[in-house]
Design a protein around this motif. Structure first.
Motif, PDB file in Angstrom:
ATOM      1  N   VAL A   1      18.438 -79.457 -18.201  1.00 41.68           N
ATOM      2  CA  VAL A   1      17.320 -80.355 -17.715  1.00 41.68           C
ATOM      3  C   VAL A   1      16.495 -79.283 -17.256  1.00 41.68           C
ATOM      4  O   VAL A   1      17.015 -78.253 -16.457  1.00 41.68           O
ATOM      5  N   VAL A   2      15.221 -79.301 -17.853  1.00 40.48           N
ATOM      6  CA  VAL A   2      14.086 -78.316 -17.192  1.00 40.48           C
ATOM      7  C   VAL A   2      13.227 -79.169 -16.411  1.00 40.48           C
ATOM      8  O   VAL A   2      12.927 -80.170 -16.538  1.00 40.48           O
ATOM      9  N   ASN A   3      12.754 -78.541 -15.294  1.00 41.53           N
ATOM     10  CA  ASN A   3      11.731 -79.220 -14.304  1.00 41.53           C
ATOM     11  C   ASN A   3      10.712 -78.408 -14.025  1.00 41.53           C
ATOM     12  O   ASN A   3      10.783 -77.310 -13.611  1.00 41.53           O
TER      13      ASN A   3
ATOM     14  N   ASN B   1       2.655 -83.951 -10.470  1.00 42.15           N
ATOM     15  CA  ASN B   1       3.845 -84.556 -10.365  1.00 42.15           C
ATOM     16  C   ASN B   1       4.966 -83.864 -11.035  1.00 42.15           C
ATOM     17  O   ASN B   1       4.915 -83.156 -12.044  1.00 42.15           O
ATOM     18  N   GLU B   2       6.200 -83.840 -10.575  1.00 47.66           N
ATOM     19  CA  GLU B   2       7.179 -83.167 -11.082  1.00 47.66           C
ATOM     20  C   GLU B   2       7.744 -83.654 -12.517  1.00 47.66           C
ATOM     21  O   GLU B   2       7.562 -85.050 -12.808  1.00 47.66           O
ATOM     22  N   LYS B   3       8.005 -82.857 -13.439  1.00 50.09           N
ATOM     23  CA  LYS B   3       8.249 -83.570 -14.958  1.00 50.09           C
ATOM     24  C   LYS B   3       9.603 -82.785 -15.330  1.00 50.09           C
ATOM     25  O   LYS B   3       9.847 -81.806 -15.177  1.00 50.09           O
ATOM     26  N   LEU B   4      10.636 -84.035 -15.398  1.00 49.08           N
ATOM     27  CA  LEU B   4      11.862 -83.332 -15.860  1.00 49.08           C
ATOM     28  C   LEU B   4      11.790 -83.366 -17.438  1.00 49.08           C
ATOM     29  O   LEU B   4      11.659 -84.695 -17.941  1.00 49.08           O
ATOM     30  N   THR B   5      12.465 -82.506 -18.159  1.00 48.27           N
ATOM     31  CA  THR B   5      12.583 -82.749 -19.513  1.00 48.27           C
ATOM     32  C   THR B   5      14.223 -82.377 -19.733  1.00 48.27           C
ATOM     33  O   THR B   5      14.839 -81.442 -19.410  1.00 48.27           O
ATOM     34  N   PHE B   6      14.702 -83.453 -20.675  1.00 51.36           N
ATOM     35  CA  PHE B   6      16.394 -83.329 -20.836  1.00 51.36           C
ATOM     36  C   PHE B   6      16.315 -82.846 -22.228  1.00 51.36           C
ATOM     37  O   PHE B   6      15.753 -83.235 -23.162  1.00 51.36           O
ATOM     38  N   GLY B   7      17.342 -81.999 -22.373  1.00 52.43           N
ATOM     39  CA  GLY B   7      18.021 -81.548 -23.877  1.00 52.43           C
ATOM     40  C   GLY B   7      18.613 -82.699 -24.235  1.00 52.43           C
ATOM     41  O   GLY B   7      18.912 -83.578 -23.657  1.00 52.43           O
TER      42      GLY B   7
END
Lengths: 112, 118
Positions: A89-91, A97-103
């Motif tokens: 997970v990359v934040n 706004n915080e954005k979370l990107t999941f592998g």
């Protein structure tokens, strides 16, 4: 190119072995990094955060390489209970706004 | 402390039907989010809320509505179900991370709802 990429596996590893997998990210503005664990048909749960200096939690070690834009997870002395899918997970902040990107996850099976 | 609860656990819908997925949390968290998880796609954010009365769109909002009238509840409405909405839906709640926003290390997921649209 996906923002966060992981080798989907499966990694089939004998009990007691050491296994490592990587996760690459494309956005150099990414600020914080995490590993989640997801058991089959369950919700994801935080495994550990990944700090710039690297960090260790028992048998688990996480590393960050900002220059090459990847994070890694090393599991030593693997146990049957480590069988799961591991999500990277990359934040990053995105216009306030915080954005979370999941592998998509790497599937690990520990073999007795 | 029940944490984050979701109902139903499983649901089968026909194309065109509408329904609401329920999510509740008892941790008094400000932030709540809805994700969908599809094979080979990772978790994708549908909608999120930074507090009661405040919602915003995520990466894949089309076909879904949300509202947040209380801190505890964050229902997700499917307006007219389509087969492309077949997925596992996770609700999550979180408190502010070090930077003040949603952070992966302060987020807790519910057990998920498995939705099939025929």
């Amino acid at each position: 190119r996906k923002e966060v990429e992981q080798d989907p596996g499966p990694f089939n590893v004998p009990e007691g072995a050491t296994v490592a997998f990587n996760c690459t990210y494309s956005n150099s503005a990414s600020q914080s990094f995490f590993w989640y664990r997801q058991d089959c048909r369950k919700e994801p749960k935080l495994l550990m955060s990944v700090y710039s200096s690297g960090n260790e939690d028992g048998r688990f070690t996480a590393q960050l390489n900002r220059a090459s834009q990847y994070i890694s997870l090393l599991i030593r002395d693997s146990k049957l209970s480590d069988s799961a899918t591991y999500l990277c997970v990359v934040n990053k902040a995105d216009f306030g706004n915080e954005k979370l990107t999941f592998g998509t996850g790497t599937r690990l099976t520990i073999i007795p | 402390n029940a944490g984050v609860t979701q109902t139903p656990k499983f649901q089968v819908l026909k194309t065109g039907q509408s329904m609401t997925l329920q999510c509740a949390q008892d941790m008094n968290h400000e932030y709540m989010s809805w994700y969908r998880q599809d094979p080979g796609m990772g978790l994708r954010l549908i909608h999120y809320s930074v507090g009661a009365g405040i919602t915003d769109q995520g990466e894949v909002p089309n076909g879904y509505n949300v509202s947040r009238s209380t801190t505890e509840d964050f229902p997700l409405r499917l307006l007219s179900a389509a087969p492309s909405q077949t997925s596992v839906y996770f609700c999550a709640s979180s408190y502010p991370g070090l930077a003040g926003g949603i952070s992966a290390d302060t987020q807790y997921f519910g057990p998920g709802t498995r939705l099939t649209v025929l």
